[in-house]
Motif scaffolding. Structure first.
Motif, PDB file in Angstrom:
ATOM      1  N   ARG A 107       0.821  -1.211   0.000  1.00  0.00           N
ATOM      2  CA  ARG A 107       0.000   0.000   0.000  1.00  0.00           C
ATOM      3  C   ARG A 107       0.853   1.257   0.000  1.00  0.00           C
ATOM      4  NH1 ARG A 107      -5.164  -0.546   4.002  1.00  0.00           N
ATOM      5  NH2 ARG A 107      -6.162  -2.311   2.999  1.00  0.00           N
ATOM      6  N   ILE A 186      12.633   0.803  15.103  1.00  0.00           N
ATOM      7  CA  ILE A 186      12.546  -0.327  16.039  1.00  0.00           C
ATOM      8  C   ILE A 186      13.930  -0.730  16.523  1.00  0.00           C
ATOM      9  CG2 ILE A 186      11.946  -2.773  16.252  1.00  0.00           C
ATOM     10  CD1 ILE A 186       9.740  -2.295  14.165  1.00  0.00           C
ATOM     11  N   ALA A 443      -9.537   2.266   6.340  1.00  0.00           N
ATOM     12  CA  ALA A 443     -10.149   3.216   7.272  1.00  0.00           C
ATOM     13  C   ALA A 443      -9.957   4.645   6.809  1.00  0.00           C
ATOM     14  CB  ALA A 443      -9.567   3.038   8.665  1.00  0.00           C
TER      15      ALA A 443
ATOM     16  N   ILE B  70       7.571  -3.940  18.285  1.00  0.00           N
ATOM     17  CA  ILE B  70       7.252  -3.419  16.957  1.00  0.00           C
ATOM     18  C   ILE B  70       6.320  -2.212  17.063  1.00  0.00           C
ATOM     19  CG2 ILE B  70       6.161  -3.961  14.747  1.00  0.00           C
ATOM     20  CD1 ILE B  70       7.168  -6.841  15.126  1.00  0.00           C
ATOM     21  N   LYS B  71       5.229  -2.399  17.778  1.00  0.00           N
ATOM     22  CA  LYS B  71       4.321  -1.266  17.996  1.00  0.00           C
ATOM     23  C   LYS B  71       3.235  -1.702  18.984  1.00  0.00           C
ATOM     24  CE  LYS B  71       0.980  -2.038  14.238  1.00  0.00           C
ATOM     25  NZ  LYS B  71       0.323  -1.448  13.076  1.00  0.00           N
ATOM     26  N   VAL B 181     -13.080  -2.044  10.306  1.00  0.00           N
ATOM     27  CA  VAL B 181     -12.068  -1.475   9.421  1.00  0.00           C
ATOM     28  C   VAL B 181     -10.941  -0.751  10.158  1.00  0.00           C
ATOM     29  CG1 VAL B 181     -11.690   0.206   7.581  1.00  0.00           C
ATOM     30  CG2 VAL B 181     -13.582  -1.400   7.436  1.00  0.00           C
ATOM     31  N   PRO B 182     -11.252   0.070  11.149  1.00  0.00           N
ATOM     32  CA  PRO B 182     -10.134   0.716  11.866  1.00  0.00           C
ATOM     33  C   PRO B 182      -9.195  -0.304  12.527  1.00  0.00           C
ATOM     34  CG  PRO B 182     -12.212   1.793  12.372  1.00  0.00           C
ATOM     35  CD  PRO B 182     -12.562   0.545  11.640  1.00  0.00           C
ATOM     36  N   ASP B 185      -6.997  -1.782   9.696  1.00  0.00           N
ATOM     37  CA  ASP B 185      -6.005  -0.801   9.250  1.00  0.00           C
ATOM     38  C   ASP B 185      -4.907  -0.600  10.284  1.00  0.00           C
ATOM     39  OD1 ASP B 185      -6.791  -0.242   6.713  1.00  0.00           O
ATOM     40  OD2 ASP B 185      -7.079   1.904   7.053  1.00  0.00           O
ATOM     41  N   ALA B 186      -5.303  -0.559  11.537  1.00  0.00           N
ATOM     42  CA  ALA B 186      -4.310  -0.310  12.583  1.00  0.00           C
ATOM     43  C   ALA B 186      -3.342  -1.482  12.715  1.00  0.00           C
ATOM     44  CB  ALA B 186      -5.020  -0.051  13.909  1.00  0.00           C
ATOM     45  N   GLY B 188      -2.639  -3.385  10.167  1.00  0.00           N
ATOM     46  CA  GLY B 188      -1.974  -3.580   8.880  1.00  0.00           C
ATOM     47  C   GLY B 188      -2.384  -4.871   8.211  1.00  0.00           C
ATOM     48  N   GLN B 189      -3.608  -5.280   8.457  1.00  0.00           N
ATOM     49  CA  GLN B 189      -4.143  -6.488   7.826  1.00  0.00           C
ATOM     50  C   GLN B 189      -4.953  -6.069   6.605  1.00  0.00           C
ATOM     51  OE1 GLN B 189      -4.146 -10.232   8.554  1.00  0.00           O
ATOM     52  NE2 GLN B 189      -4.617  -9.723   6.423  1.00  0.00           N
ATOM     53  N   ASP B 190      -4.400  -6.268   5.426  1.00  0.00           N
ATOM     54  CA  ASP B 190      -5.107  -5.881   4.216  1.00  0.00           C
ATOM     55  C   ASP B 190      -6.085  -6.972   3.814  1.00  0.00           C
ATOM     56  OD1 ASP B 190      -2.792  -7.398   3.801  1.00  0.00           O
ATOM     57  OD2 ASP B 190      -2.908  -7.056   1.649  1.00  0.00           O
ATOM     58  N   VAL B 191      -7.246  -6.546   3.380  1.00  0.00           N
ATOM     59  CA  VAL B 191      -8.294  -7.470   2.939  1.00  0.00           C
ATOM     60  C   VAL B 191      -8.957  -6.862   1.708  1.00  0.00           C
ATOM     61  CG1 VAL B 191     -10.433  -8.634   3.539  1.00  0.00           C
ATOM     62  CG2 VAL B 191      -8.750  -8.179   5.312  1.00  0.00           C
ATOM     63  N   LYS B 211      -1.709 -12.829   8.264  1.00  0.00           N
ATOM     64  CA  LYS B 211      -0.800 -12.259   9.257  1.00  0.00           C
ATOM     65  C   LYS B 211      -1.219 -12.747  10.637  1.00  0.00           C
ATOM     66  CE  LYS B 211       0.668  -7.969   7.059  1.00  0.00           C
ATOM     67  NZ  LYS B 211       0.658  -6.495   7.129  1.00  0.00           N
TER      68      LYS B 211
END
Lengths: 461, 251
Positions: A107, A186, A443, B70-71, B181-182, B185-186, B188-191, B211
């Motif tokens: 993306r 990271i 989103a 990672i986050k 959806v949020p 997106d948060a 990072g799982q694309d569908v 993932k």
């Protein structure tokens, strides 16, 4: 459910699937994207026709707006704008634009500048035909101590950035930085400078490539800021400068990010391409200064070894091999030589004995080569580095697409990047407009309530 | 081919043949097909290979390497299998958590069924260690709220719906795309939703790159796996590595 005692229990799975049976749910294999052959194994690919090609382009003073820019070219056969520039996005200023890489979800495109040390993140999914700049990382050097963000290589949810230099002396000792996809640092990992496997590390870096099947990362080595920003003619006459080139490759444990073995590969080994053929255990590189092909491969004992498997052109003429591109089946390799403006195709059916089977002059100079996943379309660009490109009339700057029928290249289209007032054409990446047909759940959409509609009607219908 | 292999082949490949998958799998269950006496490592290898994934290396011992932060694990609003609205963060903290996004009708051999097998293998192995009771959680979040209602996921969960496992496996969905959806997106799982090329109507197949997220007790994502790196042995050792960070002594 009974205790499993380390055995599979079928019961839970059966219950799960029986639910889908009860609902009459039909099943189809999920579609996957697929694409060109040099991306991270964690990035979805385009196996069919690419729709646009992005060209990360160096700004040139007096040419157009003079700024580094991401150029978008329509490459859809039959399109009214086939082979034409349909968009460009300037990032402001000249920072020595160089390479790019997709995030693992394809993306976003990360693009680096070797002099300014800026990393630009472009949104290439909302409208692939018109990327937007969504983030600029400006503290790469400050936070990592590295200079020259070169290779961008996706890990799941992360981006590996191989640097070329460092902030202390602008020499070639450098490292790898890993960011999350949001752009937060990271970790950082210095290139090896100790003796590992009997070979002393030079600490230099250039490209990197992952083989997840083997849990290994392979790195190569080039030169530091002092050299890559120097005029090429001046540098080759400077004996001290010419001493400062990489001469090693290293294989790392991907999980631990620890180097396992260093290989003696003299002459600045550059691009790394793993064979994508399932089960293959080898990668290839070309050395810029010594014009050699090297294969890194496991021997019968499973030990990684480097092999000098051939020469490219006449090394005495210093043809300067630059980019390479491996076919998806691992049986063919394109090799560009900058000074000759040539491309050569090698039969790599036996990686230990590659054979040159075709060659063609592409222009006065040529650097990058990218092929479609099916190998039928091969794209070339011209710029190596702002101060290393040829001068005067030999400083051709173009994107050329050729059709490859397995025997010869036939020109599809050519775009003169000077005539179009764009700049120096460097790194290419493909993208699919299918992303708009298969509506992503994003989103970022303006109205989440409209997503129901988006899911039931393809965009643009 | 071992009985384990036969089972996995049935589980992973038969969806491509249509409804036969279910009847054959059910036949296997009803006839009491058993799993061969394979070691954990052998099972792990067979699972990955039957999904077309090659992992030709020996994972490092737990605790011998570092898993970087990672986050933060994103939060969101989800529904449990009883239809109760919950915060996703209730399922991503306090324990070592393995989370994946799935949809119950997925038939990609390297997608959701593969994740299911890996999760199931891990649950079995982790439950064999009493010291880990209550320390690890598995979470599957559906990205198909239209079809994967709480009722469907309750069926999908099987015995896990009762919440009586030492390693709990939670199945979650969302009330709407607005909630889903949020979260996607948060993470990072694309569908992407498949579209029939002839009719241009959406089909019930969703393209996604599998993932799986490993989350520590402090809600921080420490590893992300895709199919090419999702081996039960690798994940198992990573889970133990995080548990060792928490001071849990392994037998």
């Amino acid at each position: 459910m009974p205790k499993c005692n380390n055995r599979f229990s079928l019961k839970a799975l059966a219950a799960a699937v029986s639910a889908t049976v009860a609902l009459g749910v039909t099943t189809l294999p999920a579609t996957t994207y697929a694409d060109e052959t040099c991306n991270s194994p964690f990035t979805p690919l385009i196996k069919g026709q690419e729709d646009v090609v992005y060209v990360w382009t160096l700004g040139v003073e007096g040419v157009g707006d003079g700024s580094d820019k991401l150029v978008t070219v329509d490459v859809r056969p039959g399109s009214k704008t086939y082979g034409k520039v349909i968009n460009y996005l300037s990032v402001g200023g000249r920072g020595e634009a160089h390479h790019t890489g997709f995030t693992d979800d394809r993306r976003y495109l990360w693009a680096g500048a070797l002099d300014s040390n800026k990393i630009f993140v472009f949104d290439i999914h909302t409208n692939p035909a018109k990327p937007t700049l969504v983030k600029t990382i400006t503290d790469f050097a400050e936070k990592t101590g590295y200079v020259g963000p070169h290779t961008f290589y996706a890990l799941p949810g992360r981006m590996m950035v191989q640097a070329l230099s460092n902030t202390k002396d602008h020499g070639g000792v450098t490292g790898i930085a890993i960011y999350n996809n949001e752009g937060a640092l990271i970790s950082k990992h210095d290139m090896p400078t100790t003796k590992i496997g009997g070979v002393m590390g030079d600490g230099y870096g250039y490209d990197l490539g992952i083989n997840p099947q083997k849990n290994v990362l392979l790195t190569s080595s080039f030169t530091g800021w002092n050299n890559y920003m120097m005029d090429l003619g001046k540098m080759v006459k400077d004996p001290d400068a010419m001493k400062h080139f990489g001469k090693t490759m290293a294989i790392w444990d991907l999980k631990t990010m620890e180097p396992k073995k260093i290989f003696d590969v003299p002459g600045a080994p550059l691009e790394i391409r793993w064979s994508l053929k399932k089960g293959d255990n080898w990668a290839v590189t070309a050395t810029a200064l010594t014009s050699k092909l090297y294969v890194i491969k496991q021997d019968k004992q499973g030990e990684w070894q480097s092999y000098d498997v051939g020469t490219i052109g006449n090394p005495a003429d210093v043809p300067l091999p630059v980019d390479i591109s491996m076919t998806a089946n691992g049986k063919g390799l394109w090799v560009n030589t900058m000074m000759e403006g040539m491309t050569r195709f090698y039969d790599f059916s036996n990686p230990m004995k590659p054979k040159e089977v075709y060659s063609k002059k592409i222009g006065s100079q040529v650097n990058m080569v990218s092929q479609s996943f099916d190998g039928k379309r091969v794209y070339f660009t011209t710029s190596l580095l702002g101060n290393w490109d040829k001068k005067g009339k030999d400083d051709e700057q173009f994107l050329k697409m050729y059709n490859w029928n397995g025997k010869k290249l036939t020109l599809g289209f050519s775009i003169d990047f000077y005539k179009e007032k764009l700049g120096r054409a460097h790194h290419m990446k493909f993208q699919a407009l299918d992303l708009s047909k298969l509506q992503p759940l994003a989103a970022g959409s303006q109205n989440l309530d409209s997503l129901k509609l988006a899911l039931t009607e393809p965009k643009g219908k | 081919m071992s009985k384990l292999s036969a089972y996995i082949v049935g589980a992973l490949r038969l969806p491509l043949r249509g409804g036969g998958f279910f009847s054959v799998l059910m036949t296997l269950v009803l006839t009491g097909a058993s799993i061969a006496n394979a070691s954990d490592g052998d099972q792990s290898k067979e699972i990955t290979e039957q999904a077309g994934v090659i992992m030709d290396f020996k994972p490092h011992p737990p605790g011998s390497y570092k898993l970087y932060a990672i986050k933060p694990a994103p939060d969101g609003k989800v529904l449990d299998i009883n239809g109760k609205t919950r915060a996703l963060s209730e399922f991503t903290g306090g324990k070592v958590t393995l989370l994946s996004f799935i949809y119950s009708s997925c038939a990609d051999p390297a997608g959701c069924p593969y994740a299911y097998l890996v999760f199931h293998n891990l649950q079995s192995r982790l439950q064999a260690l009493p010291a880990l009771k209550g320390k690890v959680r598995l979470v599957s979040v559906s990205f198909d709220p239209e079809h994967d209602t709480p009722e469907v996921l309750k069926l999908y969960a099987g015995d896990n719906a009762h919440g009586n496992h030492d390693v709990q496996w939670d199945f979650l969905t969302t009330a709407s795309l607005r909630d889903l959806v949020p979260i996607l997106d948060a993470y990072g799982q694309d569908v992407y939703v498949g579209v029939d090329p002839v009719t241009l109507k959406p089909i019930n197949a969703k393209s996604h790159v599998l993932k799986v997220f490993l989350i520590d007790p402090n809600h921080v994502i420490r590893e992300i796996y895709t199919a090419s790196y999702l081996g039960p042995d690798v994940v198992y050792n990573d889970i133990l590595t995080l548990l060792m960070e928490e001071g849990i002594k392994l037998p």
